[in-house]
Design a protein around this motif. Structure first.
Motif, mmCIF file in Angstrom:
data_model
loop_
_atom_site.group_PDB
_atom_site.id
_atom_site.type_symbol
_atom_site.label_atom_id
_atom_site.label_comp_id
_atom_site.label_asym_id
_atom_site.label_seq_id
_atom_site.Cartn_x
_atom_site.Cartn_y
_atom_site.Cartn_z
ATOM 1 N N GLU A 1 -83.113 -66.983 2.750
ATOM 2 C CA GLU A 1 -81.745 -66.652 3.005
ATOM 3 C C GLU A 1 -81.019 -65.256 2.785
ATOM 4 O OE1 GLU A 1 -78.864 -69.942 1.585
ATOM 5 O OE2 GLU A 1 -80.418 -70.128 0.095
ATOM 6 N N PHE B 1 -69.822 -61.854 10.173
ATOM 7 C CA PHE B 1 -70.592 -62.598 9.522
ATOM 8 C C PHE B 1 -70.652 -64.012 10.257
ATOM 9 C CE2 PHE B 1 -72.767 -65.114 5.780
ATOM 10 C CZ PHE B 1 -73.955 -64.099 5.784
ATOM 11 N N ALA C 1 -73.758 -65.580 12.119
ATOM 12 C CA ALA C 1 -74.876 -66.228 11.067
ATOM 13 C C ALA C 1 -74.647 -67.847 11.143
ATOM 14 C CB ALA C 1 -74.764 -65.811 9.717
ATOM 15 N N TRP D 1 -82.779 -64.048 6.145
ATOM 16 C CA TRP D 1 -82.261 -64.603 7.573
ATOM 17 C C TRP D 1 -81.303 -65.398 7.185
ATOM 18 C CZ3 TRP D 1 -84.058 -61.410 10.910
ATOM 19 C CH2 TRP D 1 -85.623 -60.844 10.772
ATOM 20 N N SER D 2 -79.944 -65.145 7.293
ATOM 21 C CA SER D 2 -79.001 -65.983 7.033
ATOM 22 C C SER D 2 -78.850 -67.242 8.056
ATOM 23 C CB SER D 2 -77.595 -65.227 7.203
ATOM 24 O OG SER D 2 -77.537 -64.343 6.089
ATOM 25 N N TRP D 3 -79.085 -66.711 9.161
ATOM 26 C CA TRP D 3 -78.987 -67.802 10.404
ATOM 27 C C TRP D 3 -79.995 -69.095 10.072
ATOM 28 C CZ3 TRP D 3 -82.810 -69.606 13.457
ATOM 29 C CH2 TRP D 3 -84.031 -68.743 13.654
ATOM 30 N N GLU E 1 -77.917 -70.925 7.598
ATOM 31 C CA GLU E 1 -76.450 -71.171 7.760
ATOM 32 C C GLU E 1 -76.400 -71.795 9.273
ATOM 33 O OE1 GLU E 1 -74.257 -71.530 5.869
ATOM 34 O OE2 GLU E 1 -74.726 -69.949 4.138
ATOM 35 N N ASN F 1 -80.556 -58.668 9.247
ATOM 36 C CA ASN F 1 -80.581 -58.864 7.805
ATOM 37 C C ASN F 1 -79.037 -59.114 7.477
ATOM 38 O OD1 ASN F 1 -79.920 -57.412 4.972
ATOM 39 N ND2 ASN F 1 -81.988 -58.316 5.198
ATOM 40 N N SER F 2 -78.830 -60.174 6.275
ATOM 41 C CA SER F 2 -77.748 -60.428 6.033
ATOM 42 C C SER F 2 -76.720 -59.501 5.608
ATOM 43 C CB SER F 2 -77.922 -61.516 4.812
ATOM 44 O OG SER F 2 -78.905 -62.665 4.983
ATOM 45 N N ARG G 1 -73.674 -61.367 -1.039
ATOM 46 C CA ARG G 1 -73.747 -61.824 0.193
ATOM 47 C C ARG G 1 -75.140 -62.725 0.614
ATOM 48 N NH1 ARG G 1 -72.100 -59.277 6.202
ATOM 49 N NH2 ARG G 1 -70.090 -59.910 5.532
ATOM 50 N N GLY G 2 -76.017 -62.040 0.973
ATOM 51 C CA GLY G 2 -77.320 -62.514 1.087
ATOM 52 C C GLY G 2 -77.742 -63.567 0.197
#
Length: 792
Positions: A443, A503, A507, A446-448, A451, A496-497, A237-238
């Protein structure tokens, strides 16, 4: 985990919410507008209080020379790379870390972030397997053949799941570089069955494969001023933290394959026919997409398989990654695009199989061009020479190349949902060239930051494509349902991702919506756009962190936004894990899913549920001309349909048949008749999470053990379940048999079948007829275009 004390309070790796760090929590005022000074890391010579890089900012670099060999018969990839790693940090390094992402496909090398599992209501025969303990190697993952220095001397290295540490023969000091070589190979997975971001898709109708080769070579981890080595495991994922560098990549493939990759191909003269090369030169100067490899050529290539080989050579400068695609199925089109801000001439291109021709030929390359032009207006001018979209029933991004979905029905028609979904995903994935390929955030943590920022800019770009585009993420009203969810289903954006349940909303949608609220309602467009562009310019080709974004937006606008970041963006327990309940289930072979007939009517024109303020203002803004109005060729059936110019009978009923399942034959039923499933429910009574270690004792006296890492608790810290399928009966289960978790109460760690009052049930077992539907394809129902008898 390598963090300074000043950073720990904001980066929250243990899941503590920064929102709760307040100076006056008992008061009814003075909290929501409290400054973030106690949460954000302390400014320093590397990162300033203004959000800009400091005068001593540094980042390391890695340059790659790679050769790859695609063995289509064995579906195996062999590679050899030479890496030149530049240490620009002030630190002495005695080891370096690399990423081996392909190990996530391995059953024994993966990162081991398991999920809670429960008894299913129904399973197919492919999903039903004996819980093999210990787990057997499935044959996937990276096989390292040789790791040496530039002179060929072996280097010491250690592989930890998806990460690889190389011990340096001597300390690498500031300003020095280290050159090393790695040879490796791996079996390419069927990503349509195994999942993942790279692999192959097989087309049974013509027997060919389409390869998306991603995260395919050992890649340098980031060593930074704020964290040291970013060597968190890749769980699927992350996404990625990567360093910039220059690439020279040679790809050896079957001679009839067409290859697209990051960067510029340097030997089109050797790999293309004279006609194809002439069309490429024509496309460079064209304002409409030109087919470089035609549909007829692609269809002919599908029918033959060359025994010859060709090598394609690509070069890319200042990129953080390299990905490529290869197939004999590809149609390939392109056109030149000028980016006015930096006078950069970009080759916008698309690669797609015939199954996507009706959509991709019309929209893809134009959507690529529109995206890089629009993003350039809001962020930084697109700096690269190439931007590519590949139809691969997917949605994933890499520098200068991305993989998207969008296939038509067999008759060439398509639904409006497929069309809009395809355009949206192309804009989104091409947009990732800016976040995070250029503005290079982490990424993995911090996915945001990639994304969310990208989804926001995607929304601005969709709005400039068509004022009636049905954007699902961006307008404030679209996030309301997510915000209504119970608090136990929500996490802060600053999470965290790996630990996010919702999700997509968390995100993608919520940060995008927050930025749109800032732009439209709080700051105004002019202030926001200048600040957002300042952030993009400051951190282009660098490694920003959340505080750099928050601080820059305030510094460049003169607005105090701490209250917004706090509100929109930001819990000493012992171990006592208990076996709460065991549910036992046996197979039910009789429950076969039957075919059903569904009556339906053709969908009406897509209308936005609410004419939000952005659409109204964009219509009133006479400086904006929508892409579909400028380019009449984009005005297809659905353009006219939405505006009442196409008539369809919405009262006519159609019949749609759902596909049923098949019963297992007697032979398979006989094989599975002794299968028993056990769902074990655990309760975390103490509060502190730990691994779940189990010893199974069977009625025949044999034993098996299983261990789930503590990450199994990450979605629910109080209760989890694990389901096992065995072909013999259990006598007992012992939790923590070696008492290695400091469990304070072992009386609740044992279950025995003799003394059990366990629930019993059945689970349905049937034979799966075929693989699931391809993303972006049709659903078998009549769409409005078919009902109207139109194909355009």
């Amino acid at each position: 985990m390598k963090l300074t004390v000043t950073v720990l309070s904001v980066f929250l790796y243990l899941g503590v919410s920064a929102q709760q760090i307040q100076n006056n929590p008992g008061s009814n005022h003075g909290n929501k507008f409290e400054q973030l000074g106690t949460i954000l890391p302390t400014p320093n010579v590397y990162r300033t209080a203004s959000g800009a890089p400091g005068h001593a900012y540094w980042q390391n670099r890695a340059d790659y020379e790679i050769s790859a060999y695609l063995d289509e018969d064995k579906r195996n990839l062999r590679g050899s790379e030479t890496v030149t790693y530049h240490n620009n940090s002030p630190d002495d390094l005695d080891y370096i870390w690399l990423q081996l992402d392909e190990n996530q496909q391995s059953s024994v090398k993966k990162a081991d972030y398991p999920f809670s599992s429960t008894l299913p209501k129904a399973v197919n025969d492919q999903q039903l397997k004996v819980s093999e303990l210990p787990v057997k190697d499935n044959g996937y993952g990276v096989n390292l053949e040789k790791v040496t220095d530039a002179s060929g001397n072996p280097l010491k290295y250690t592989v930890n799941k998806t990460m690889m540490r190389i011990d340096l023969p001597k300390v690498l000091k500031k300003g020095e570089k280290f050159i090393f070589k790695i040879d490796w190979n791996y079996n390419i997975p069927n990503r349509m069955k195994m999942g993942g971001r790279g692999g192959y898709e097989n087309f049974p109708e013509d027997g060919n494969d389409l390869y998306t080769i991603t995260q395919w070579f050992p890649r340098m981890c980031v060593y930074s001023d704020f964290q040291g080595w970013q060597n968190h495991q890749f769980t699927g994922r992350g996404e990625f933290a990567l360093v910039f560098g220059n690439y020279k990549v040679s790809v050896n493939v079957p001679a009839d394959h067409i290859v697209g990759g990051t960067g510029e191909c340097k030997n089109y003269e050797q790999v293309l026919t004279s006609d194809q090369l002439a069309r490429y030169r024509q496309a460079e100067k064209a304002s409409e997409p030109v087919e470089i490899v035609t549909l007829d050529e692609a269809k002919k290539a599908e029918k033959n398989r060359s025994k010859q080989r060709k090598t394609w050579v690509f070069e890319a400068k200042d990129v953080r990654d390299f990905a490529w695609t290869s197939s004999r199925k590809f149609v390939w089109d392109g056109m030149g695009v000028l980016i006015p801000e930096n006078n950069n001439k970009v080759m916008a291109m698309s690669f797609y199989p015939k199954e996507a021709y009706g959509l991709y030929r019309k929209f893809s390359t134009k959507a690529v061009a529109h995206t890089i032009k629009t993003y350039s207006e809001y962020t930084v001018p697109y700096p690269y020479p190439v931007a590519q979209s590949v139809e691969a029933s997917n949605g994933m991004e890499y520098p200068m190349i991305c993989f998207n979905f969008g296939r038509t029905e067999k008759d060439g028609t398509y639904s409006e949902g497929t069309k809009n979904g395809m355009i949206g995903v192309i804009i989104h994935e091409v947009g990732h060239n800016f976040f995070p390929m250029i503005i290079n955030s982490d990424e993995r943590q911090w996915s945001w930051m990639d994304e969310g920022l990208n989804t926001f800019t995607e929304y601005l770009t969709e709005e400039k494509w068509d004022n009636k585009f049905p954007s699902k993420r961006g307008p404030a009203w679209t996030i309301v349902d997510y915000m209504r969810l119970p608090k136990d289903q929500l996490e802060p954006i600053m999470s965290n991702s790996e630990n996010i349940i919702q999700f997509g909303p968390n995100a993608y949608a919520k940060p995008a919506t927050g930025l749109n609220i800032l732009r439209e309602t709080i700051m105004g467009r002019e202030l926001f756009d200048k600040a957002f562009k300042t952030y993009s310019k400051r951190w282009a080709f660098k490694h920003p962190e959340p505080a750099d974004f928050f601080r820059t937006m305030e510094d460049a606008s003169g607005e105090d936004l701490d209250w917004f970041w706090r509100g929109w963006f930001y819990g000493t327990d012992p171990v006592d894990i208990a076996i709460d309940k065991v549910t036992i289930a046996t197979p039910d072979f009789a429950a076969v899913q039957q075919e059903r007939e569904i009556k339906y009517k053709v969908e009406k024109p897509v209308q936005n549920e609410f004419e939000d303020i952005s659409k109204i203002r964009n219509r009133e803004d006479k400086t904006i001309t929508f892409e579909v109005e400028k380019d009449k060729s984009l005005q297809d059936f659905y353009y006219r349909y939405d505006r009442g110019q196409e008539k369809v009978d919405h009262n006519k009923e159609y019949t749609f048949k759902t596909e049923g399942s098949e019963a297992l034959d007697k032979k398979d039923q006989e094989k599975l008749k002794n299968f028993t499933a056990y769902q074990i429910d655990f309760v975390n009574k103490g509060g502190l999470v730990m691994p779940i270690i189990l010893e199974f004792t069977f009625e025949d006296g044999t034993k098996l053990r299983d261990k789930s890492s503590a990450q199994i608790w990450r979605y629910n810290e109080q209760k989890v379940s694990k389901t096992f399928y065995f072909d013999k009966k259990l006598k007992s289960i012992q939790l923590d048999p070696m008492r290695e978790t400091a469990d304070i109460d072992t009386s609740n760690n044992f279950w025995s079948h003799d003394r059990s009052t366990s629930e019993t049930s059945k689970f349905q077992v049937f034979k799966q007829k075929k693989d699931g539907p391809v993303r972006g394809g049709g659903n078998g129902r009549v769409n409005p275009m078919q009902a109207a008898g139109k194909k355009n």
